[in-house]
Scaffold this motif. Structure first.
Motif, PDB file in Angstrom:
ATOM      1  N   VAL A   1     -13.928  22.655 -32.408  1.00  0.00           N
ATOM      2  CA  VAL A   1     -15.282  22.659 -31.847  1.00  0.00           C
ATOM      3  C   VAL A   1     -16.226  21.875 -32.745  1.00  0.00           C
ATOM      4  O   VAL A   1     -17.036  21.050 -32.275  1.00  0.00           O
ATOM      5  CB  VAL A   1     -15.783  24.109 -31.668  1.00  0.00           C
ATOM      6  CG1 VAL A   1     -17.284  24.129 -31.378  1.00  0.00           C
ATOM      7  CG2 VAL A   1     -15.008  24.794 -30.542  1.00  0.00           C
ATOM      8  N   LYS A   2     -16.132  22.113 -34.042  1.00  0.00           N
ATOM      9  CA  LYS A   2     -16.979  21.406 -35.000  1.00  0.00           C
ATOM     10  C   LYS A   2     -16.741  19.909 -34.936  1.00  0.00           C
ATOM     11  O   LYS A   2     -17.692  19.109 -34.963  1.00  0.00           O
ATOM     12  CB  LYS A   2     -16.708  21.930 -36.406  1.00  0.00           C
ATOM     13  CG  LYS A   2     -17.555  21.286 -37.496  1.00  0.00           C
ATOM     14  CD  LYS A   2     -17.230  21.874 -38.863  1.00  0.00           C
ATOM     15  CE  LYS A   2     -18.055  21.194 -39.959  1.00  0.00           C
ATOM     16  NZ  LYS A   2     -17.733  21.732 -41.301  1.00  0.00           N
TER      17      LYS A   2
ATOM     18  N   LYS B   1     -18.306  18.408 -31.786  1.00  0.00           N
ATOM     19  CA  LYS B   1     -19.763  18.314 -31.905  1.00  0.00           C
ATOM     20  C   LYS B   1     -20.168  17.156 -32.812  1.00  0.00           C
ATOM     21  O   LYS B   1     -21.189  16.492 -32.571  1.00  0.00           O
ATOM     22  CB  LYS B   1     -20.335  19.631 -32.425  1.00  0.00           C
ATOM     23  CG  LYS B   1     -20.277  20.759 -31.398  1.00  0.00           C
ATOM     24  CD  LYS B   1     -20.907  22.029 -31.930  1.00  0.00           C
ATOM     25  CE  LYS B   1     -20.905  23.127 -30.869  1.00  0.00           C
ATOM     26  NZ  LYS B   1     -21.508  24.383 -31.361  1.00  0.00           N
TER      27      LYS B   1
ATOM     28  N   ASN C   1     -14.361  27.511 -24.600  1.00  0.00           N
ATOM     29  CA  ASN C   1     -15.280  28.651 -24.489  1.00  0.00           C
ATOM     30  C   ASN C   1     -16.432  28.577 -25.491  1.00  0.00           C
ATOM     31  O   ASN C   1     -16.904  29.589 -25.996  1.00  0.00           O
ATOM     32  CB  ASN C   1     -14.521  29.974 -24.665  1.00  0.00           C
ATOM     33  CG  ASN C   1     -15.303  31.156 -24.121  1.00  0.00           C
ATOM     34  OD1 ASN C   1     -16.082  31.024 -23.169  1.00  0.00           O
ATOM     35  ND2 ASN C   1     -15.132  32.319 -24.727  1.00  0.00           N
ATOM     36  N   ASP C   2     -16.891  27.368 -25.798  1.00  0.00           N
ATOM     37  CA  ASP C   2     -18.065  27.194 -26.657  1.00  0.00           C
ATOM     38  C   ASP C   2     -19.187  26.609 -25.803  1.00  0.00           C
ATOM     39  O   ASP C   2     -19.059  25.503 -25.268  1.00  0.00           O
ATOM     40  CB  ASP C   2     -17.756  26.255 -27.826  1.00  0.00           C
ATOM     41  CG  ASP C   2     -18.944  26.130 -28.771  1.00  0.00           C
ATOM     42  OD1 ASP C   2     -18.998  26.879 -29.750  1.00  0.00           O
ATOM     43  OD2 ASP C   2     -19.844  25.292 -28.502  1.00  0.00           O
ATOM     44  N   HIS C   3     -20.287  27.356 -25.704  1.00  0.00           N
ATOM     45  CA  HIS C   3     -21.401  26.946 -24.861  1.00  0.00           C
ATOM     46  C   HIS C   3     -22.708  26.864 -25.653  1.00  0.00           C
ATOM     47  O   HIS C   3     -23.793  26.872 -25.063  1.00  0.00           O
ATOM     48  CB  HIS C   3     -21.581  27.933 -23.702  1.00  0.00           C
ATOM     49  CG  HIS C   3     -20.305  28.239 -22.971  1.00  0.00           C
ATOM     50  ND1 HIS C   3     -19.715  27.341 -22.117  1.00  0.00           N
ATOM     51  CD2 HIS C   3     -19.496  29.335 -22.983  1.00  0.00           C
ATOM     52  CE1 HIS C   3     -18.599  27.872 -21.625  1.00  0.00           C
ATOM     53  NE2 HIS C   3     -18.449  29.081 -22.144  1.00  0.00           N
ATOM     54  N   SER C   4     -22.611  26.781 -26.970  1.00  0.00           N
ATOM     55  CA  SER C   4     -23.806  26.911 -27.810  1.00  0.00           C
ATOM     56  C   SER C   4     -24.831  25.816 -27.550  1.00  0.00           C
ATOM     57  O   SER C   4     -26.027  26.098 -27.398  1.00  0.00           O
ATOM     58  CB  SER C   4     -23.407  26.921 -29.290  1.00  0.00           C
ATOM     59  OG  SER C   4     -22.625  25.777 -29.606  1.00  0.00           O
TER      60      SER C   4
ATOM     61  N   GLU D   1     -12.397  26.823 -34.136  1.00  0.00           N
ATOM     62  CA  GLU D   1     -13.725  26.493 -34.659  1.00  0.00           C
ATOM     63  C   GLU D   1     -13.746  25.099 -35.274  1.00  0.00           C
ATOM     64  O   GLU D   1     -14.732  24.367 -35.137  1.00  0.00           O
ATOM     65  CB  GLU D   1     -14.153  27.532 -35.696  1.00  0.00           C
ATOM     66  CG  GLU D   1     -14.468  28.893 -35.089  1.00  0.00           C
ATOM     67  CD  GLU D   1     -14.954  29.888 -36.129  1.00  0.00           C
ATOM     68  OE1 GLU D   1     -15.172  29.462 -37.286  1.00  0.00           O
ATOM     69  OE2 GLU D   1     -15.119  31.070 -35.788  1.00  0.00           O
TER      70      GLU D   1
ATOM     71  N   LEU E   1     -15.614  21.381 -24.653  1.00  0.00           N
ATOM     72  CA  LEU E   1     -16.188  22.573 -25.274  1.00  0.00           C
ATOM     73  C   LEU E   1     -16.140  23.757 -24.318  1.00  0.00           C
ATOM     74  O   LEU E   1     -15.907  24.903 -24.734  1.00  0.00           O
ATOM     75  CB  LEU E   1     -17.631  22.306 -25.714  1.00  0.00           C
ATOM     76  CG  LEU E   1     -17.818  21.327 -26.880  1.00  0.00           C
ATOM     77  CD1 LEU E   1     -19.309  21.093 -27.137  1.00  0.00           C
ATOM     78  CD2 LEU E   1     -17.145  21.849 -28.146  1.00  0.00           C
TER      79      LEU E   1
END
Length: 920
Positions: free
Chosen positions: A513-514, A517, A540-543, A510, A536
């Protein structure tokens, strides 16, 4: 005559021997596996590659995978496909014969296979019968000759025994082709500026001097030359020595399917593999690269054959992890006890050690930008080339040893992406096993970390992200994707043989990922942002992507206020969608300059860009010009109609049009406020680069007679392809959105209003009353005619709208000198030579100038709203009936204005009113 006959005889013998030798060398292909593997006949599995006209030898600084992802969106119909055997054929419009062809293509895309197929077809007598001798001289082999001296004939005798055995002393009497494969692997200086001249094929000199003089045409000027290169190295050959540039694009979508169907006799298996690859857009795009198609086929054949229930690979890291582990390292499983187990454990340990040694080599050479290695490079990584393990199953699948014509050894990974994966694996394992962060800058901080067992891998990830973003050409982009993907626990299952110890180190991604972004929000270049979205995806982050997809599906995107990160997500979604970007319409996403500037990568990948009516100004023209100048754009149609570009913007745009890389065929600039100055810039650009633009629309601008003359002269130039030129200036066809750019804020002057008229709404509405008002005396007040003028002087181009109610209303313009005191017609709007007017009634309109009326029927869509457009310099005053965004032309006065004008309104009937409207 007998000497000539003898030459022909020797040539025929040499040709036949050379054909036989080259046929033997070229008829087999190893599909990335080292030569110890089982060969396959090239003609059995060969799938025609997609080769196109490539523009120029300009350097493309994007990572090669990004180039693949970009070019995969290009509409094929807009490009000129070239068959491999026609590589020396002149394209339509080319006059001079082609001597030197430079073929670009990313690593593994099929350049070498194309050369091999060309030679094989020639050797088997299927094509290019006019060529008598072909000499393939790969740069990786010429590198080994860099410290030696040869004449050109001596060099050929050295590599080709057939020429040494013949009595041919020169090849200037026959058609010869030299194939120089792998310019990007060249370790010769290729000093075209300082190398001495050489025109004698028997004169001994360095191999570098031979090459530069052969390419310049000093040696064997009649010979054909074919040079292949990765895009980043293509500029080593000065463009003046290249007659044609082509690009190998690998497999297009139909060719991908053809490849899998040819590779597998089991049609059901081929169909299942194709179906799975299409479920992951990133994987399917990568199948443009033939080597990646082979990797995917190898992995999926095994997985589908085993019919296992686990997840199939959907990301690049998962695919390469399966390829490495499932096909090279042995799976961890229960082995029998006793000597067999000990032997197996020993072999597994040796394989793991070799993987890490190859990973170290991959990482070190990736940092240097090398794809080809020599024995000294291997020794630096403790790889003993004499050990049997070098030729084990570990190496044959991912690492290749080749014996050249001169029998020296050169080494390379099967593909650049495998080198990047192994480099990432090495960095990941080194971090886990040795507490060393190889991505940290050694000058500023120690790479050896004091870490506890639960130290987060985010330390490594942040260092890697930062280093990748610092790269000018993105050479660490794919490496970064792999490194982050390896942090996922799902990819650890088969890595246990490489990890000395498994720690309880936090693998919480996380934070990573942060951090990614945050970088996306920093307005990085589109190329960097797109790669971060791929990162990403590996995590596995697709937000962000899902947010944009929800906007797209709801149809509310054009009204949304997007953040920088969401704009980047939109670019990523559009560029990775399955839909081909034939036409890009900016209005679907945002009618703004910010929208255009954010979405330029999508414009770049499109064939047609519709940017009309999007409130653009000159600010957007420089980035558009840069896009037009790029070799990686195939943009053919650009519609900028109805934007406030002005001459300054057109001048900036012209810089892109004059670039030799510009391929634009249609340019629409109507309603863009272009004058003679802008026309001059366009004419100059078209004279500089006359070979592409076919249509230019400059209608409804203000080019003047001289501007039209300039462009008409360019169109008449026989060297120019411009055939359709539109410069008409018909004021009856203006668009409201085009006129809005001339909107002006007007207010009525109470000092001019008749006593029967009252002003309201901040002097933007006038109403006719039955009783007189007690206005003070003013010399500019109308005493008899119920009229009022505005405060503002009107010159240049002005547009305003009014709304009227009542039985009638009269709208017009007048000079300041219009008489205010008299009772006669000389004071009324339209009844003299100082004013022009439109009279609005329930069933008709009337226009009047100098007492002369013209009656106009009410248009079917008419409303009580009237638009007025004044082009003072052009001498036109136009009236329109306004309905929403539609203008219906009513009438245009043509004259020569001699002084500033003022809006005038006359109200004859009680309770009539006119309001000045806010234009939106």
């Amino acid at each position: 005559m007998s000497a000539f006959s003898g030459l022909l005889g020797e040539l025929a013998v040499c040709k036949n021997k050379l054909k036989s030798n080259l046929k033997r060398k070229c008829e087999c292909v190893f599909e990335g596996i080292a030569k110890q593997g089982n060969p396959t006949l090239l003609n059995k599995i060969y799938t025609e590659l997609y080769i196109t006209e490539g523009g120029s030898g300009e350097v493309n600084k994007e990572h090669e995978v990004r180039q693949i992802e970009t070019t995969s969106k290009r509409p094929a119909a807009q490009e000129k496909a070239i068959k491999c055997n026609d590589i020396f054929e002149s394209l339509p419009g080319q006059d001079k014969p082609i001597r030197t062809v430079l073929t670009k293509g990313v690593a593994g895309i099929g350049k070498t296979i194309s050369v091999q197929k060309f030679i094989l077809d020639w050797a088997e007598g299927r094509a290019n019968h006019n060529i008598q001798l072909i000499f393939p001289l790969p740069f990786r082999e010429l590198n080994l000759m860099k410290d030696k001296k040869y004449s050109l004939m001596g060099l050929l005798h050295h590599f080709f025994n057939e020429t040494a055995e013949s009595e041919i002393s020169n090849f200037d009497k026959c058609k010869v082709l030299f194939a120089f494969d792998g310019l990007d692997e060249c370790r010769l200086p290729l000093d075209f500026n300082n190398n001495e001249g050489c025109c004698d094929v028997t004169e001994s000199t360095s191999v570098d001097v031979l090459l530069t003089n052969l390419i310049k045409g000093n040696l064997l000027p009649s010979a054909l030359l074919w040079i292949t290169s990765r895009p980043a190295a293509a500029n080593q050959i000065p463009p003046e020595y290249v007659d044609q540039v082509t690009e190998v694009r690998g497999f297009n979508d139909p060719q991908k399917e053809e490849y899998f169907k040819k590779r597998f006799s089991d049609e059901n298996l081929a169909s299942r593999i194709i179906t799975h690859m299409k479920t992951s857009r990133s994987l399917y795009i990568m199948c443009h690269i033939p080597v990646f198609s082979w990797i995917s086929a190898t992995v999926l054949e095994k997985l589908l054959g085993e019919a296992q229930s686990g997840e199939m690979p959907k990301t690049l890291t998962e695919m390469y992890n399966h390829f490495l582990i499932c096909n090279i390292l042995r799976k961890t499983q229960k082995y029998p006890e006793g000597p067999e187990k000990a032997e197996t454990d020993s072999q597994m340990k040796a394989d793991a050690e070799m993987i890490l040694k190859l990973g170290k080599l991959a990482f070190q050479q990736l940092e240097k930008g090398n794809l080809i290695f020599y024995e000294e490079d291997l020794r630096e990584c403790s790889i003993d080339v004499t050990e049997a393990s070098v030729y084990s199953g570990v190496c044959t699948q991912i690492f290749r040893e080749e014996s050249g014509l001169y029998q020296e050894k050169v080494y390379c990974f099967v593909h650049l992406s495998l080198q990047e994966f192994l480099a990432a694996l090495y960095v990941f394992v080194t971090f886990n096993n040795d507490n060393v962060n190889l991505m940290a800058e050694p000058e500023t901080t120690t790479r050896k970390l004091q870490m506890s067992e639960d130290t987060s891998a985010t330390i490594l990830h942040k260092s890697a992200v930062d280093k990748a973003l610092q790269s000018e050409n993105g050479h660490l982009d794919l490496f970064l994707r792999f490194l982050l993907g390896l942090s996922m626990e799902s990819n650890h299952t088969h890595l246990l043989d490489l990890l000395i110890q498994t720690r309880n180190r936090s693998q919480n991604n996380e934070e990573t990922v942060k951090y990614i972004k945050e970088k996306i929000r920093q307005n990085l270049s589109p190329e960097r942002c797109i790669n971060l979205f791929h990162c990403l995806n590996e995590l596995n982050d697709h937000s962000l992507v899902e947010e944009i997809q929800s906007y797209l599906s709801s149809g509310s995107l054009s009204e949304a206020e997007l953040s920088p990160a969401q704009w980047s997500a939109l670019v990523f979604v559009l560029l990775t969608s399955e839909e081909e970007l034939e036409v890009f319409d900016l209005k679907k996403y945002s009618k703004s300059e910010e929208g255009l500037l954010r979405l330029l990568p999508v414009v770049k990948a499109s064939s047609t860009a519709l940017l009309n009516g999007c409130n653009l100004t000159e600010r957007c023209c420089e980035p558009l010009a840069s896009l037009l100048s790029s070799t990686s754009s195939q943009l053919r149609v650009l519609d900028l109609t109805d934007n406030n570009l002005k001459d300054s913007g057109v001048k900036l745009l012209s810089a892109g049009l004059e670039s030799p890389h510009c391929k634009l065929e249609k340019l629409r600039l109507s309603f863009c406020v272009v004058t003679e100055e802008g026309c001059s810039s366009l004419a100059s650009a078209l004279r500089t680069n006359p070979s592409h633009l076919k249509e230019l629309d400059l209608s409804y601008n203000h080019p003047g007679d001289f501007g039209v003359k300039l462009l008409t002269a360019v169109r008449g130039d026989p060297n120019c392809r411009l055939k359709k030129l539109s410069v008409e200036h018909n004021e009856e066809c203006y668009l409201k959105s085009a006129l809005k750019k001339y909107a002006c804020e007007l207010t009525l002057d109470p000092n001019t209003a008749h006593n029967d008229m009252t002003l309201s709404e901040k002097n933007r509405k006038v109403t006719r009353l039955e009783d007189e008002q007690s206005y003070p005396y003013h010399p500019e007040r109308f005493l008899f005619w119920k009229q009022v003028l505005c405060r503002e002087r009107l010159t240049g181009r002005c547009y305003w709208e009014v709304e009227w109610r009542g039985l009638e209303a009269h709208i017009g313009v007048a000079y300041h000198g219009l008489d205010r005191q008299g009772r006669g017609d000389e004071c009324g709007l339209g009844y003299n030579d100082k004013s022009w007017a439109l009279s609005c009634y329930k069933n008709y309109f009337t226009t009047r100038y100098d007492k002369t009326p013209t009656t106009i029927p009410i248009p079917p869509s008419s409303t009580n709203r009237v638009g007025v457009y004044l082009d003072w310099s052009a001498g036109t005053l136009s009236f329109y009936s306004v309905s929403s965004d539609t203008l219906t032309h009513l009438h245009t006065f043509h004259t020569t204005f001699i002084e500033p004008l003022y809006l005038g309104i006359r109200l004859w009937c009680h309770d009539s009113a006119v309001s000045l409207c806010q234009i939106e």
